[in-house]
Design a protein around this motif. Structure first.
Motif, PDB file in Angstrom:
ATOM      1  N   ASP A  10     -23.872 -25.668  13.209  1.00 54.40           N
ATOM      2  CA  ASP A  10     -24.006 -24.545  12.089  1.00 54.40           C
ATOM      3  C   ASP A  10     -22.880 -24.577  11.286  1.00 54.40           C
ATOM      4  OD1 ASP A  10     -26.743 -24.457  12.882  1.00 54.40           O
ATOM      5  OD2 ASP A  10     -26.420 -22.571  13.897  1.00 54.40           O
ATOM      6  N   MET A  31     -23.082 -22.443   8.039  1.00 54.46           N
ATOM      7  CA  MET A  31     -23.825 -22.961   6.540  1.00 54.46           C
ATOM      8  C   MET A  31     -24.780 -22.188   5.943  1.00 54.46           C
ATOM      9  SD  MET A  31     -23.071 -25.645   5.134  1.00 54.46           S
ATOM     10  CE  MET A  31     -23.467 -25.727   3.088  1.00 54.46           C
ATOM     11  N   SER A  32     -25.606 -21.479   6.624  1.00 57.33           N
ATOM     12  CA  SER A  32     -26.410 -20.382   5.949  1.00 57.33           C
ATOM     13  C   SER A  32     -25.789 -19.266   5.157  1.00 57.33           C
ATOM     14  CB  SER A  32     -27.387 -19.634   7.056  1.00 57.33           C
ATOM     15  OG  SER A  32     -26.342 -18.950   8.030  1.00 57.33           O
ATOM     16  N   ILE A  34     -22.947 -19.933   3.475  1.00 56.47           N
ATOM     17  CA  ILE A  34     -22.541 -20.762   2.233  1.00 56.47           C
ATOM     18  C   ILE A  34     -23.770 -20.943   1.405  1.00 56.47           C
ATOM     19  CG2 ILE A  34     -21.523 -22.934   1.456  1.00 56.47           C
ATOM     20  CD1 ILE A  34     -20.134 -23.082   4.131  1.00 56.47           C
ATOM     21  N   ASP A  35     -24.790 -21.087   1.854  1.00 58.20           N
ATOM     22  CA  ASP A  35     -26.172 -21.387   1.376  1.00 58.20           C
ATOM     23  C   ASP A  35     -26.462 -20.104   0.355  1.00 58.20           C
ATOM     24  OD1 ASP A  35     -26.235 -24.196   1.927  1.00 58.20           O
ATOM     25  OD2 ASP A  35     -27.719 -23.644   3.572  1.00 58.20           O
ATOM     26  N   ALA A  36     -26.231 -19.098   1.091  1.00 60.07           N
ATOM     27  CA  ALA A  36     -26.682 -17.798   0.396  1.00 60.07           C
ATOM     28  C   ALA A  36     -26.022 -17.633  -0.824  1.00 60.07           C
ATOM     29  CB  ALA A  36     -26.768 -16.840   1.462  1.00 60.07           C
ATOM     30  N   ASN A  38     -23.986 -19.655  -2.460  1.00 62.42           N
ATOM     31  CA  ASN A  38     -24.232 -20.728  -3.532  1.00 62.42           C
ATOM     32  C   ASN A  38     -25.533 -20.438  -4.421  1.00 62.42           C
ATOM     33  OD1 ASN A  38     -22.183 -22.315  -3.095  1.00 62.42           O
ATOM     34  ND2 ASN A  38     -23.062 -23.699  -1.501  1.00 62.42           N
ATOM     35  N   GLU A  39     -26.646 -20.078  -3.674  1.00 62.34           N
ATOM     36  CA  GLU A  39     -27.902 -19.726  -4.317  1.00 62.34           C
ATOM     37  C   GLU A  39     -27.569 -18.751  -5.435  1.00 62.34           C
ATOM     38  OE1 GLU A  39     -32.342 -18.213  -3.257  1.00 62.34           O
ATOM     39  OE2 GLU A  39     -30.803 -17.601  -1.915  1.00 62.34           O
ATOM     40  N   CYS A  42     -25.772 -20.228  -8.275  1.00 61.29           N
ATOM     41  CA  CYS A  42     -26.510 -21.377  -8.955  1.00 61.29           C
ATOM     42  C   CYS A  42     -27.876 -20.751  -9.719  1.00 61.29           C
ATOM     43  CB  CYS A  42     -26.971 -22.521  -8.013  1.00 61.29           C
ATOM     44  SG  CYS A  42     -25.799 -23.451  -7.553  1.00 61.29           S
ATOM     45  N   ASN A  43     -28.422 -19.750  -9.259  1.00 61.10           N
ATOM     46  CA  ASN A  43     -29.680 -19.189  -9.428  1.00 61.10           C
ATOM     47  C   ASN A  43     -29.823 -18.056 -10.313  1.00 61.10           C
ATOM     48  OD1 ASN A  43     -30.800 -21.717  -8.461  1.00 61.10           O
ATOM     49  ND2 ASN A  43     -31.306 -20.647  -6.575  1.00 61.10           N
ATOM     50  N   GLY A 284     -23.521 -13.093   0.825  1.00 59.48           N
ATOM     51  CA  GLY A 284     -22.961 -13.818   2.089  1.00 59.48           C
ATOM     52  C   GLY A 284     -22.887 -13.002   3.525  1.00 59.48           C
TER      53      GLY A 284
END
Length: 325
Positions: A10, A31-32, A34-36, A38-39, A42-43, A284
């Motif tokens: 992970d 990674m979860s 980092i993804d949060a 980045n979302e 990006c969004n 995050g």
């Protein structure tokens, strides 16, 4: 039981061949988390509580979800959670918010990190505050009877670590909380090393302030948490003021017609969140709390105890301190 192979997968910063041994200084990030973050970028990259368009509304909702998740983690209400940059920032904010008088006393222990030492030393020089040291025993534990001998009618605050970042010794924070409450003394707990490893309930501890850092609990750098008991959050004037801390309806004709005592502040916790907050980092941090909760704090604590027994075998009948993993 914790699945260490899955946990390693992970975390993108380590490979199957590498070993990371510096988690007391800063933990790695799954990674979860980092993804949060980045979302968000990006969004719905927008400021919170500043606009009525879609991105700002979603950012605000996600920010408030982060406040709610963190408050639930430590048994607090959302109104009692302030996002700061780290534990050091949180302690300094408390130090420069409280109105100390010459001769007032703050008690800290000999186990403290410099973050819970230097702010009080500076105030001692600036305002005549008296800093008293609660000396730990040779085995790194704290004897409550020593604390009681230090307390006086001038003691305003006890500020102490929950878990030592050097030895891992655990402080009897609930017992200290009861003593402080009996004597009407404010109580601050540095929980930077404790929150990632055990269930925390600020109401059971009985503290007025509690601080911890996101980067020590699988979260981002640049964000920490300052818990302020609601009644104090309402009555105190924050050390840091500015955008977001003042009620939008508050208006005066001129600076000369207003005083700090007449200012109408924002509702909690926004009274204490000055300027644009760490939005991506808050999102995050929520993801990090979710990750730790999924792992299970009971399993994390069990692993820590096993590690402590292996690293600190008992000797001559003296129990070893409980080590922070």
């Amino acid at each position: 039981m914790l699945d260490f192979e899955k946990i390693r997968k992970d975390i993108p910063a380590i490979s199957q061949e590498s070993i990371y041994l510096d988690s007391v200084a800063s933990s790695l990030t799954p990674m979860s988390v980092i993804d949060a973050m980045n979302e968000y970028y990006c969004n719905f990259r927008a400021n919170v509580h500043r606009g009525t368009y879609r991105a700002s509304i979603e950012a605000s909702e996600r920010f408030e979800e982060a406040l709610q998740t963190v408050s639930s983690l430590i048994g607090a209400s959302m109104e009692e959670i302030v996002f700061v940059s780290n534990t050091t920032h949180g302690i300094n904010e408390v130090a420069f918010t409280l109105d100390f008088q010459v001769g007032d006393e703050v008690i800290i222990s000999s186990l403290e990190h410099s973050s819970n030492t230097l702010p009080w030393m500076r105030l001692a020089k600036m305002s005549g505050l008296v800093v008293k040291e609660f000396i730990a025993e040779p085995d790194g534990t704290l004897d409550i009877s020593r604390l009681q001998l230090l307390l006086s009618s001038r003691t305003r605050l006890v500020s102490i670590t929950f878990v030592s970042n050097v030895t891992g010794a655990v402080t009897p924070v609930e017992e200290i909380g009861r003593i402080c409450k009996e004597r009407n003394i404010m109580y601050l707990v540095d929980a930077a090393q404790a929150v990632p490893h055990r269930k925390i309930d600020v109401k059971k501890i009985g503290c007025d302030f509690l601080v911890f850092s996101g980067h020590k609990m699988l979260g981002p750098t640049g964000i920490g948490v300052l818990y302020i008991r609601k009644s104090l959050g309402e009555s105190l004037i924050p050390a840091f003021l500015g955008g977001g801390t003042i009620d939008e309806q508050y208006h005066v004709e001129s600076l000369n017609s207003s005083t700090i005592d007449s200012v109408k502040f924002s509702n909690l916790p926004y009274k204490w969140i000055s300027g644009t907050p760490p939005i991506a980092e808050a999102i995050g941090l929520k993801a990090a709390v979710d990750y730790l909760t999924t792992l299970g704090f009971d399993d994390i604590a069990s692993h820590d105890r096993v590690s402590a027994a292996a690293q600190w075998p008992t000797a001559d009948g003296i129990a070893c301190p409980e080590v922070d993993g």
